[in-house]
Design a protein around this motif. Sequence first.
Motif, PDB file in Angstrom:
ATOM      1  N   SER A 131       0.838  -1.215   0.000  1.00 33.48           N
ATOM      2  CA  SER A 131       0.000   0.000   0.000  1.00 33.48           C
ATOM      3  C   SER A 131       0.864   1.253   0.000  1.00 33.48           C
ATOM      4  O   SER A 131       0.549   2.230  -0.695  1.00 33.48           O
ATOM      5  CB  SER A 131      -0.920  -0.009   1.226  1.00 33.48           C
ATOM      6  N   LEU A 132       1.963   1.236   0.792  1.00 38.55           N
ATOM      7  CA  LEU A 132       2.845   2.402   0.853  1.00 38.55           C
ATOM      8  C   LEU A 132       3.456   2.708  -0.509  1.00 38.55           C
ATOM      9  O   LEU A 132       3.605   3.879  -0.898  1.00 38.55           O
ATOM     10  CB  LEU A 132       3.954   2.161   1.881  1.00 38.55           C
ATOM     11  N   ILE A 133       3.814   1.678  -1.246  1.00 41.04           N
ATOM     12  CA  ILE A 133       4.385   1.879  -2.584  1.00 41.04           C
ATOM     13  C   ILE A 133       3.358   2.579  -3.484  1.00 41.04           C
ATOM     14  O   ILE A 133       3.684   3.497  -4.250  1.00 41.04           O
ATOM     15  CB  ILE A 133       4.821   0.519  -3.189  1.00 41.04           C
ATOM     16  N   GLY A 134       2.095   2.170  -3.358  1.00 44.15           N
ATOM     17  CA  GLY A 134       1.036   2.817  -4.150  1.00 44.15           C
ATOM     18  C   GLY A 134       0.846   4.274  -3.767  1.00 44.15           C
ATOM     19  O   GLY A 134       0.693   5.148  -4.632  1.00 44.15           O
ATOM     20  N   TRP A 135       0.879   4.558  -2.461  1.00 44.51           N
ATOM     21  CA  TRP A 135       0.717   5.934  -2.007  1.00 44.51           C
ATOM     22  C   TRP A 135       1.874   6.822  -2.473  1.00 44.51           C
ATOM     23  O   TRP A 135       1.672   8.001  -2.791  1.00 44.51           O
ATOM     24  CB  TRP A 135       0.623   5.981  -0.485  1.00 44.51           C
ATOM     25  N   VAL A 136       3.067   6.294  -2.524  1.00 46.00           N
ATOM     26  CA  VAL A 136       4.215   7.082  -2.996  1.00 46.00           C
ATOM     27  C   VAL A 136       4.026   7.458  -4.460  1.00 46.00           C
ATOM     28  O   VAL A 136       4.332   8.592  -4.877  1.00 46.00           O
ATOM     29  CB  VAL A 136       5.533   6.291  -2.812  1.00 46.00           C
ATOM     30  N   GLU A 137       3.524   6.501  -5.248  1.00 40.84           N
ATOM     31  CA  GLU A 137       3.275   6.810  -6.665  1.00 40.84           C
ATOM     32  C   GLU A 137       2.236   7.918  -6.802  1.00 40.84           C
ATOM     33  O   GLU A 137       2.334   8.782  -7.687  1.00 40.84           O
ATOM     34  CB  GLU A 137       2.812   5.541  -7.387  1.00 40.84           C
ATOM     35  N   ILE A 138       1.241   7.933  -5.908  1.00 35.94           N
ATOM     36  CA  ILE A 138       0.227   9.002  -5.948  1.00 35.94           C
ATOM     37  C   ILE A 138       0.857  10.338  -5.558  1.00 35.94           C
ATOM     38  O   ILE A 138       0.585  11.383  -6.176  1.00 35.94           O
ATOM     39  CB  ILE A 138      -0.946   8.648  -5.002  1.00 35.94           C
ATOM     40  N   LEU A 139       1.732  10.328  -4.528  1.00 35.36           N
ATOM     41  CA  LEU A 139       2.389  11.560  -4.085  1.00 35.36           C
ATOM     42  C   LEU A 139       3.234  12.174  -5.193  1.00 35.36           C
ATOM     43  O   LEU A 139       3.359  13.391  -5.301  1.00 35.36           O
ATOM     44  CB  LEU A 139       3.261  11.275  -2.860  1.00 35.36           C
ATOM     45  N   LYS A 140       3.821  11.318  -6.011  1.00 36.76           N
ATOM     46  CA  LYS A 140       4.675  11.819  -7.092  1.00 36.76           C
ATOM     47  C   LYS A 140       3.874  12.623  -8.118  1.00 36.76           C
ATOM     48  O   LYS A 140       4.417  13.513  -8.782  1.00 36.76           O
ATOM     49  CB  LYS A 140       5.378  10.651  -7.795  1.00 36.76           C
ATOM     50  N   THR A 141       2.581  12.301  -8.233  1.00 37.30           N
ATOM     51  CA  THR A 141       1.740  13.026  -9.194  1.00 37.30           C
ATOM     52  C   THR A 141       1.228  14.353  -8.651  1.00 37.30           C
ATOM     53  O   THR A 141       0.710  15.176  -9.400  1.00 37.30           O
ATOM     54  CB  THR A 141       0.529  12.158  -9.596  1.00 37.30           C
ATOM     55  N   GLU A 142       1.375  14.511  -7.317  1.00 36.92           N
ATOM     56  CA  GLU A 142       0.931  15.741  -6.690  1.00 36.92           C
ATOM     57  C   GLU A 142       2.054  16.777  -6.689  1.00 36.92           C
ATOM     58  O   GLU A 142       3.223  16.452  -6.850  1.00 36.92           O
ATOM     59  CB  GLU A 142       0.478  15.468  -5.240  1.00 36.92           C
ATOM     60  N   ASN A 143       1.661  18.004  -6.482  1.00 39.41           N
ATOM     61  CA  ASN A 143       2.634  19.096  -6.491  1.00 39.41           C
ATOM     62  C   ASN A 143       3.242  19.238  -5.087  1.00 39.41           C
ATOM     63  O   ASN A 143       2.889  20.130  -4.327  1.00 39.41           O
ATOM     64  CB  ASN A 143       1.953  20.404  -6.920  1.00 39.41           C
ATOM     65  N   ILE A 144       4.212  18.305  -4.765  1.00 39.88           N
ATOM     66  CA  ILE A 144       4.877  18.345  -3.456  1.00 39.88           C
ATOM     67  C   ILE A 144       6.384  18.340  -3.673  1.00 39.88           C
ATOM     68  O   ILE A 144       6.870  18.089  -4.793  1.00 39.88           O
ATOM     69  CB  ILE A 144       4.483  17.146  -2.563  1.00 39.88           C
ATOM     70  N   ASP A 145       7.092  18.652  -2.601  1.00 41.97           N
ATOM     71  CA  ASP A 145       8.556  18.656  -2.655  1.00 41.97           C
ATOM     72  C   ASP A 145       9.054  17.257  -3.033  1.00 41.97           C
ATOM     73  O   ASP A 145       8.733  16.266  -2.373  1.00 41.97           O
ATOM     74  CB  ASP A 145       9.120  19.087  -1.293  1.00 41.97           C
TER      75      ASP A 145
END
Length: 383
Positions: free
Chosen positions: A191-205
Amino acid sequence: MSFSERTNTTRWIIISVCFIIISLILWNTYTFFQIFKNEERLKMNLFVNAQITLVNANENTDVELPLQIFSNNTSIPGIIMLYDKVVSAVNVPDEVLNDKKKRIDFLNKLKSENEPITFEYAPGKYQTLYYGNSALLNKLKYYPIALLLIIFLCIALIYNFYKSTKMATQNKLWAGMAKETAHQIGTPLSSLIGWVEILKTENIDQSISTEIEKDIERLQTITDRFSKIGSIPVLELHDIVEETKTAYEYLQSRFSKQVAFSFKAPNEPILGMINPILHSWTIENLVKNAIDAMKGKGTLDLKIEQDSHNVKINVKDSGTGISKKQFKTIFEPGFTTKKRGWGLGLSLTKRIVEEYHNGKIKVLHSEIGKGTTFQISLNKKVQ
């Protein structure tokens, strides 16, 4: 009192009880031996009296009892000597009596077993009886040795069975716990791996997701470690310096700045057959153990040295130190000086180093209040 200390106390109690039992058996055997020995001397004194009676017998003397005493002695060897002449003998082979050298050797043997009896068979005339131990007494003399051998053999078999059973139980427990841990970590990790992929698509550091990915990779490594317990790990040729440095630097970035880290190693690669995942686990366990010993504040030095056949990794801390009597027990399962913890870290480290990598691990030096140095010794590829 720790598990190891309780085990040692129980072991010493059992050893003490066994020692007392063996001592009582040996003491009783010695007592019986002395009783039989005294009885045999009384019999030989009767033999002497019978000899005196026969020597001085006349037509009115009843010699039935003396002759009966002679005929009843079928086990105790004896020779009556008048100076160097054989007067009579019983239970002695003819070849001994007829050969002077053999006779002298036999007499010396009898003297070593029992004090000769010198008696006056006529006024001013003396003879000497030399006698030895009966076959029964000789068997009784060697009985304690046979008994001790049997007892020690039984103790060795029981200890070996106990140790094998204990090790087999521990191995099953370790393997079961490890595989279950790996299985439990696997689900949230996906699940964490999936959430990281989602974070990469967001405008974050971007650095945030990068650091999270590092920790996820670390979790994957830990999962892989636990899944390997209970199976034979694959050893491959790797640079021990580089693998050690990678594990050490990751830990350095994750711990408090109150710990001063230092790393010293040869500039050239040192190749050896290792499993990188398990090797990094050993470094992690030693580093965490050192930081715990320092209570999160102090200096931690890792130094890599080499000789013609081995590479040695020294992990030195400035912690509380350990006493010499704990140098070996510290690697036993369940041993811990902390209020919390199962005491499995160093035990697992020892197993990885010695059983999986054919290396050695030991406490190289420790001083109370000044710190401890652990040393791992691994085989290197000889150029």
